[in-house]
Design a protein around this motif. Structure first.
Motif, PDB file in Angstrom:
ATOM      1  N   ASP A 116      -7.366  -6.903  -8.041  1.00  0.00           N
ATOM      2  CA  ASP A 116      -6.200  -7.762  -7.855  1.00  0.00           C
ATOM      3  C   ASP A 116      -5.302  -7.189  -6.762  1.00  0.00           C
ATOM      4  OD1 ASP A 116      -3.188  -8.504  -8.700  1.00  0.00           O
ATOM      5  OD2 ASP A 116      -4.538 -10.055  -9.434  1.00  0.00           O
ATOM      6  N   GLU A 117      -4.728  -8.073  -5.962  1.00  0.00           N
ATOM      7  CA  GLU A 117      -3.893  -7.623  -4.847  1.00  0.00           C
ATOM      8  C   GLU A 117      -2.772  -6.699  -5.302  1.00  0.00           C
ATOM      9  OE1 GLU A 117      -2.470 -10.874  -2.498  1.00  0.00           O
ATOM     10  OE2 GLU A 117      -4.461 -11.749  -2.241  1.00  0.00           O
ATOM     11  N   THR A 118      -2.218  -6.968  -6.483  1.00  0.00           N
ATOM     12  CA  THR A 118      -1.098  -6.159  -6.972  1.00  0.00           C
ATOM     13  C   THR A 118      -1.536  -4.760  -7.397  1.00  0.00           C
ATOM     14  OG1 THR A 118      -1.359  -6.982  -9.239  1.00  0.00           O
ATOM     15  CG2 THR A 118       0.094  -8.226  -7.771  1.00  0.00           C
ATOM     16  N   LEU A 119      -2.857  -4.542  -7.544  1.00  0.00           N
ATOM     17  CA  LEU A 119      -3.348  -3.238  -8.009  1.00  0.00           C
ATOM     18  C   LEU A 119      -3.898  -2.380  -6.882  1.00  0.00           C
ATOM     19  CD1 LEU A 119      -5.203  -4.332 -11.285  1.00  0.00           C
ATOM     20  CD2 LEU A 119      -2.916  -3.344 -11.059  1.00  0.00           C
ATOM     21  N   ILE A 120      -3.967  -2.921  -5.666  1.00  0.00           N
ATOM     22  CA  ILE A 120      -4.552  -2.149  -4.557  1.00  0.00           C
ATOM     23  C   ILE A 120      -3.706  -0.914  -4.254  1.00  0.00           C
ATOM     24  CG2 ILE A 120      -5.057  -2.175  -2.090  1.00  0.00           C
ATOM     25  CD1 ILE A 120      -5.951  -5.093  -2.433  1.00  0.00           C
ATOM     26  N   GLU A 121      -2.422  -1.084  -4.039  1.00  0.00           N
ATOM     27  CA  GLU A 121      -1.588   0.081  -3.719  1.00  0.00           C
ATOM     28  C   GLU A 121      -1.500   1.060  -4.883  1.00  0.00           C
ATOM     29  OE1 GLU A 121       2.724   1.414  -1.862  1.00  0.00           O
ATOM     30  OE2 GLU A 121       2.246  -0.717  -2.075  1.00  0.00           O
ATOM     31  N   PRO A 122      -1.272   0.615  -6.138  1.00  0.00           N
ATOM     32  CA  PRO A 122      -1.282   1.589  -7.241  1.00  0.00           C
ATOM     33  C   PRO A 122      -2.603   2.347  -7.350  1.00  0.00           C
ATOM     34  CG  PRO A 122      -0.307  -0.480  -7.973  1.00  0.00           C
ATOM     35  CD  PRO A 122      -0.858  -0.727  -6.594  1.00  0.00           C
ATOM     36  N   GLY A 123      -3.715   1.656  -7.080  1.00  0.00           N
ATOM     37  CA  GLY A 123      -5.010   2.339  -7.149  1.00  0.00           C
ATOM     38  C   GLY A 123      -5.155   3.398  -6.077  1.00  0.00           C
ATOM     39  N   VAL A 124      -4.771   3.065  -4.838  1.00  0.00           N
ATOM     40  CA  VAL A 124      -4.857   4.052  -3.761  1.00  0.00           C
ATOM     41  C   VAL A 124      -3.873   5.194  -3.995  1.00  0.00           C
ATOM     42  CG1 VAL A 124      -4.579   4.408  -1.270  1.00  0.00           C
ATOM     43  CG2 VAL A 124      -5.703   2.340  -2.115  1.00  0.00           C
ATOM     44  N   LEU A 125      -2.724   4.888  -4.567  1.00  0.00           N
ATOM     45  CA  LEU A 125      -1.764   5.940  -4.909  1.00  0.00           C
ATOM     46  C   LEU A 125      -2.399   6.942  -5.868  1.00  0.00           C
ATOM     47  CD1 LEU A 125       1.080   7.185  -4.956  1.00  0.00           C
ATOM     48  CD2 LEU A 125       1.674   5.552  -6.766  1.00  0.00           C
ATOM     49  N   ARG A 126      -3.102   6.453  -6.884  1.00  0.00           N
ATOM     50  CA  ARG A 126      -3.777   7.366  -7.822  1.00  0.00           C
ATOM     51  C   ARG A 126      -4.868   8.169  -7.116  1.00  0.00           C
ATOM     52  NH1 ARG A 126      -4.945   3.491 -13.085  1.00  0.00           N
ATOM     53  NH2 ARG A 126      -2.889   2.521 -13.186  1.00  0.00           N
ATOM     54  N   ILE A 127      -5.575   7.532  -6.200  1.00  0.00           N
ATOM     55  CA  ILE A 127      -6.606   8.257  -5.450  1.00  0.00           C
ATOM     56  C   ILE A 127      -5.968   9.389  -4.651  1.00  0.00           C
ATOM     57  CG2 ILE A 127      -8.260   8.079  -3.553  1.00  0.00           C
ATOM     58  CD1 ILE A 127      -8.856   5.217  -4.523  1.00  0.00           C
ATOM     59  N   GLY A 128      -4.877   9.078  -3.952  1.00  0.00           N
ATOM     60  CA  GLY A 128      -4.185  10.115  -3.191  1.00  0.00           C
ATOM     61  C   GLY A 128      -3.694  11.242  -4.074  1.00  0.00           C
ATOM     62  N   GLU A 129      -3.114  10.898  -5.231  1.00  0.00           N
ATOM     63  CA  GLU A 129      -2.635  11.932  -6.156  1.00  0.00           C
ATOM     64  C   GLU A 129      -3.787  12.780  -6.671  1.00  0.00           C
ATOM     65  OE1 GLU A 129      -0.688   9.526  -9.023  1.00  0.00           O
ATOM     66  OE2 GLU A 129       1.249   9.517  -7.979  1.00  0.00           O
ATOM     67  N   GLY A 130      -4.915  12.135  -6.973  1.00  0.00           N
ATOM     68  CA  GLY A 130      -6.074  12.886  -7.456  1.00  0.00           C
ATOM     69  C   GLY A 130      -6.616  13.842  -6.417  1.00  0.00           C
ATOM     70  N   ILE A 131      -6.682  13.409  -5.158  1.00  0.00           N
ATOM     71  CA  ILE A 131      -7.159  14.285  -4.087  1.00  0.00           C
ATOM     72  C   ILE A 131      -6.218  15.477  -3.929  1.00  0.00           C
ATOM     73  CG2 ILE A 131      -7.558  14.451  -1.593  1.00  0.00           C
ATOM     74  CD1 ILE A 131      -8.443  11.497  -1.689  1.00  0.00           C
ATOM     75  N   ARG A 132      -4.907  15.233  -3.951  1.00  0.00           N
ATOM     76  CA  ARG A 132      -3.945  16.335  -3.822  1.00  0.00           C
ATOM     77  C   ARG A 132      -4.079  17.327  -4.974  1.00  0.00           C
ATOM     78  NH1 ARG A 132      -0.940  11.918  -1.810  1.00  0.00           N
ATOM     79  NH2 ARG A 132      -0.132  12.295   0.309  1.00  0.00           N
ATOM     80  N   GLU A 133      -4.288  16.803  -6.172  1.00  0.00           N
ATOM     81  CA  GLU A 133      -4.427  17.690  -7.337  1.00  0.00           C
ATOM     82  C   GLU A 133      -5.671  18.556  -7.204  1.00  0.00           C
ATOM     83  OE1 GLU A 133      -5.262  17.313 -12.141  1.00  0.00           O
ATOM     84  OE2 GLU A 133      -4.342  15.634 -11.055  1.00  0.00           O
ATOM     85  N   LEU A 134      -6.780  17.976  -6.765  1.00  0.00           N
ATOM     86  CA  LEU A 134      -8.005  18.747  -6.590  1.00  0.00           C
ATOM     87  C   LEU A 134      -7.848  19.804  -5.496  1.00  0.00           C
ATOM     88  CD1 LEU A 134     -10.607  15.855  -6.877  1.00  0.00           C
ATOM     89  CD2 LEU A 134     -10.339  17.755  -8.476  1.00  0.00           C
TER      90      LEU A 134
END
Length: 460
Positions: free
Chosen positions: A429-447
């Motif tokens: 869903d269009e409304t979930l694209i940015e929240p999803g990428v935000l989680r991806i970015g946070e996950g990469i930073r955490e790793l």
């Protein structure tokens, strides 16, 4: 009350256990009275919940809460407490699929071809459908005649048959772009000739290297996705397409041009490689799965005359003929103008998603992370910063409620990369694209932080 509020209310009740799998939802009339809204608002909310597979309907009975998908099980606390944002599944947007229109076309096909369903059909496909396909291809700048069009059971069937067929040039080896979609990798598995890879990046591919392979590599054919490449989303320029067609003629190499999403290209200035082919060495392959209904399992191949008969013999050995009923329904869908209207809607949807995805990548991915994309918004890749690996990162992201697809299986062994994800926003869903990428970015930073901490401890 807006339908989104009703959707969110029911999702919350499912999350906290107030409504459990198998529970019946209020009727449309009852829900309209409860929420103080129109029945149409409730209908739209129920349709949205059904599209998300959170409820299902039973004819003459009502709507019921669905069981959670097994794909979401085992995803950790995040997946249990919220919906997983799925960038891995690459089917077309379910909410934009023409179910009702195509149902009408199926009914019409049953009436039109009811006598034919009791006999075997033409190996090459219904003559009337091939006529419609030839007309449709003109809009894509593919000018051919119905006699050269072969209907196939999904474009992957055409690719698999072509890989294993002997070609008129008598050559044996194959060149494929790198990376390439997993279906082609599987079709090449066990192939007797050599398979050469050539990198396909944002700037295109090294055409001098391609020429050297054509000249010295005993190359039977070269496989390429010329528009909206899977997995990167890249497209060749017209200049590159023209040069490739010229090289194919000069060195007697066939090109398999996979234009599986060419319909999504709204720029009329972009031509397929087939448009530059004066020698009959470009085999044009197209699918309807990504832009329409994957379950349709229909595609086409435009074949040179010298390949038509051996291809049809191989196809007949594989499936006798493609399903008659779906062929007839596609014929009705094309001739009625429904397909053209549907593609216009799909272009708008994916164009918006592409813009949202690129902006989210720019805002939320950490330094050292590279990404690709396209105006179709269908496929893109993320290359992780060193020393992260895609599979481990994907496992971590799933616990954060995001599913991504490690791309390791999309490379030949000599080109293997273990730090690349493929993402598709086709069903997000269009409304979930940015929240999803935000989680991806946070996950990469955490790793990355964890890796830094481990190295610090080791040095101590």
């Amino acid at each position: 009350m807006l339908y989104e509020a009703i959707v969110n209310r029911y999702l919350q009740e499912m999350k906290n256990g107030t409504r459990r799998p198998g529970d019946k939802l209020p009727s449309i009339r009852e829900a309209a009275e409860t929420f103080g809204c129109s029945r149409n608002t409730v209908i739209r909310a129920y349709e949205e919940l059904a599209n998300r597979h959170r409820i299902y309907s039973v004819p003459q009975s009502g709507y019921y809460v669905a069981h959670r998908s097994p794909a979401c099980e085992g995803a950790g606390d995040a997946a249990e407490n919220q919906d997983v944002i799925d960038f891995a599944w690459a089917g077309p947007d379910r909410r934009a699929m023409p179910f009702r229109d195509f149902q009408h076309c199926m009914n019409e096909a049953i009436e039109r071809y009811r006598e034919n369903m009791f006999t075997y059909s033409e190996e090459q496909g219904l003559a009337s459908l091939r006529l419609q396909l030839a007309r449709h291809l003109r809009d894509l700048q593919v000018f051919t005649v119905p006699e050269r069009v072969c209907v196939v059971t999904g474009s992957q069937q055409a690719l698999h048959l072509l890989v294993w067929l002997p070609f008129p040039n008598g050559k044996r080896n194959i060149v494929v772009e790198q990376p390439v979609h997993a279906g082609m990798i599987e079709s090449l598995r066990g192939y007797g000739g050599e398979v050469h890879g050539i990198p396909y990046g944002e700037g295109g591919m090294d055409l001098d290297r391609l020429e050297a392979l054509f000249r010295d590599g005993d190359v039977k054919c070269f496989y390429t996705v010329s528009r909206f490449h899977n997995p990167t989303g890249h497209s060749h320029t017209n200049e590159a397409r023209k040069r490739m067609a010229e090289l194919a003629q000069r060195y007697d190499v066939y090109i398999i041009e996979d234009d599986y999403m060419g319909d999504l290209d709204g720029d009329s200035r972009n031509d397929p490689m087939f448009a530059y082919d004066a020698s009959g060495r470009v085999i044009y392959v197209k699918s309807f799965s990504k832009v329409m209904l994957p379950g349709l399992r229909l595609g086409l191949a435009v074949l040179p005359d010298e390949l038509r008969e051996p291809f049809l013999r191989a196809k007949a050995a594989a499936d006798v003929h493609s399903p008659l009923l779906t062929q007839g329904a596609l014929e009705v869908y094309l001739e009625s103008g429904m397909f053209a209207a549907h593609i216009g809607r799909m272009r708008d949807i994916y164009r918006r998603k592409a813009v949202l995805l690129r902006e989210a990548y720019r805002k939320h991915l950490p330094p050292g992370t590279a990404y690709t994309g396209s105006s179709s918004g269908f496929y893109s890749t993320i290359k992780l910063p060193a020393p992260l690996r895609a599979q481990a990162a994907a496992d971590r992201l799933l616990r954060l409620g995001v599913r991504v697809d490690p791309a390791e299986r999309m490379y030949l062994p000599a080109f293997r990369q273990e730090d690349v994800f493929r993402l598709s926003v086709s069903q997000v869903d269009e409304t979930l694209i940015e929240p999803g990428v935000l989680r991806i970015g946070e996950g990469i930073r955490e790793l990355l932080r964890q890796r830094t901490e481990v190295r610090f401890v080791e040095r101590g």
